[in-house]
Design a protein around this motif. Structure first.
Motif, mmCIF file in Angstrom:
data_model
loop_
_atom_site.group_PDB
_atom_site.id
_atom_site.type_symbol
_atom_site.label_atom_id
_atom_site.label_comp_id
_atom_site.label_asym_id
_atom_site.label_seq_id
_atom_site.Cartn_x
_atom_site.Cartn_y
_atom_site.Cartn_z
ATOM 1 N N TYR A 49 7.846 4.943 -0.132
ATOM 2 C CA TYR A 49 8.624 5.857 0.710
ATOM 3 C C TYR A 49 9.744 6.475 -0.123
ATOM 4 N N VAL A 52 5.937 9.649 2.918
ATOM 5 C CA VAL A 52 5.172 8.401 2.909
ATOM 6 C C VAL A 52 4.009 8.563 1.942
ATOM 7 N N ASP A 66 0.662 7.036 0.355
ATOM 8 C CA ASP A 66 -0.417 6.081 0.574
ATOM 9 C C ASP A 66 -1.149 5.891 -0.755
ATOM 10 N N ARG A 110 0.817 -1.218 0.000
ATOM 11 C CA ARG A 110 0.000 0.000 0.000
ATOM 12 C C ARG A 110 0.845 1.260 0.000
ATOM 13 N N TYR A 111 2.011 1.233 0.663
ATOM 14 C CA TYR A 111 2.787 2.451 0.873
ATOM 15 C C TYR A 111 4.101 2.436 0.109
#
Length: 416
Positions: free
Chosen positions: A40, A104, A106, A37-38
């Protein structure tokens, strides 16, 4: 100063492209699917460690001031050393970097959040730009040895299995080359990311870089409920452009007794490894032989979970189960000895890239579909590998073809 206020969506790869020249530039790029989902992006770490490790070094390394907002790479060869003895390697056992600021992304909510310095993060966002389309970045893609040598290695492992020496070993082939004068690792990553995977990564530390498009989770650890999860991959079929043929290949993989047995051996190995740091009776196989499909291959994936004992941290979990069982074999110690007889040191390939966030949650990938790069005389050189799990009924030509299926996306990214 941190900000919890979300920012409108921007592609993480665009932000990474703006940071490509900064020290410690990092992009952990997920495909936005259920396992990723994430994403970075970060740069400018305030602390970096590049070092060899003793036998207890990993647990200590991530528990003494480098256990929050940290990204690390553990080379396969550190974990293999108890079985293989000292072997000369060009890659350090461990690279750790702590990032005071991180973005971050999302993918589900299509929002970006800032961890750390909002002014610094704002500058990074202002410098974002899509990576410019590039010509194939590599000058050549040269196999380490002829196909016959790999087939002979597979045949040797089959004989050793028949003699009772081991049950399975993951034996790899390697390719190497040099990037063009005007190319760098981000050019490779931008092309490889066109076939997304949940654990993509680009990381540049000094004169070293990693480019990865890994589909495989090694382990997660949550300090809140002490949950540990690993998802070993074993069993592969190449994708087909024809939908009917592609579906038939997936069905063949699901039904394959050989691939299911290969997967089950590694599941049992991971259960045993996790038991070293888990509460008695907490190790559970939650999912067995699930099909997961990626741009160029289908895989069989199983899920094993456990509850870590009190006092166990992320470094202790990594240390207990490293290297990943899916890229070694069973029994693990003997498999690593056999692998060393057929391969040079692996470096970061089949090691692990991990991140520990601000509350101590860890996610670690298995560094397959991965390219290691280093700079010599202002030119980037690279090496990459692909392997196959060898069992008693392995056919050398079929295993060779499996490695070809696994390396195809990397070859295309480098050569077009």
């Amino acid at each position: 100063m941190s900000s919890d206020a979300p920012i409108g969506w921007i592609e993480p790869l665009d932000v990474a492209a703006g940071l490509r020249a900064r020290d410690g530039a990092l992009c952990l790029l997920s495909d936005g699917g259920p396992n990723g989902r994430y994403s970075y992006v970060a740069a400018e770490p305030d602390r970096v460690r590049v070092e060899p490790m003793g036998p207890d070094g990993l647990g200590a390394a991530v528990a003494t001031g480098m256990d929050r907002n940290v990204v690390g790479v553990v080379a396969y060869d550190w974990g293999a050393r108890p079985a293989t003895g000292a072997r000369e390697t060009a890659w350090p056992d461990l690279i750790l970097a702590r990032y005071p600021t991180m973005l971050v992304f999302d993918h589900l909510e299509r929002r970006v959040r800032i961890r750390g310095d909002t002014a610094r993060a704002g500058r990074w966002l202002a410098e974002a730009r899509p990576p410019a389309p590039s010509a194939p970045p590599a000058e050549a893609f040269v196999e380490d040895a002829a196909d016959d040598r790999y087939r002979a290695a597979v045949a040797d492992v089959v004989v050793r299995i028949g003699d009772g020496e081991l049950f399975q070993a993951n034996v790899a082939r390697g390719w190497s080359g040099r990037l063009r004068d005007d190319a760098d690792p981000l050019d490779v990553f931008a092309r490889l990311a066109g076939g997304p995977a949940p654990y993509g990564a680009w990381w540049r530390i000094g004169d070293r870089a990693l480019v990865s498009n890994s589909p495989e989770l090694f382990v997660t650890f949550d300090p809140g409920d002490h949950r540990v999860e690993t998802r070993p991959i074993k069993g592969t079929r190449a994708r087909s452009a024809d939908p009917a043929e592609d579906a038939a290949r997936a069905a063949e993989l699901i039904a394959s007794e050989k691939d299911r047995a290969e997967n089950l051996m590694i599941v049992d190995l991971m259960r045993n490894d996790l038991a070293r740091v888990s509460e008695p009776g907490s190790v559970v196989v939650e999912r067995l032989f699930a099909l997961e499909s990626f741009a160029t291959v289908h895989h069989l994936v199983s899920t094993v979970t456990a509850r870590a004992r009190p006092g166990v941290g992320p470094g202790h979990v990594l240390q207990a189960i490293f290297p990943p069982g899916s890229v070694t074999g069973a029994p693990k110690h003997q498999a690593m000895k056999v692998i060393a007889g057929h391969e040079p040191p692996r470096g970061p390939w089949c090691g692990s890239l991990f991140m520990i966030d601000e509350v101590g949650r860890m996610t670690a990938s298995v560094l397959i579909r991965t390219i290691a790069l280093w700079r010599e005389a202002d030119r980037w050189r690279f090496r990459t590998q692909a392997g196959a799990g060898i069992t008693a009924d392995s056919d050398p030509q079929a295993e060779l073809e499996e490695t070809e299926a696994k390396i195809v996306a990397i070859r295309r990214a480098l050569l077009g």
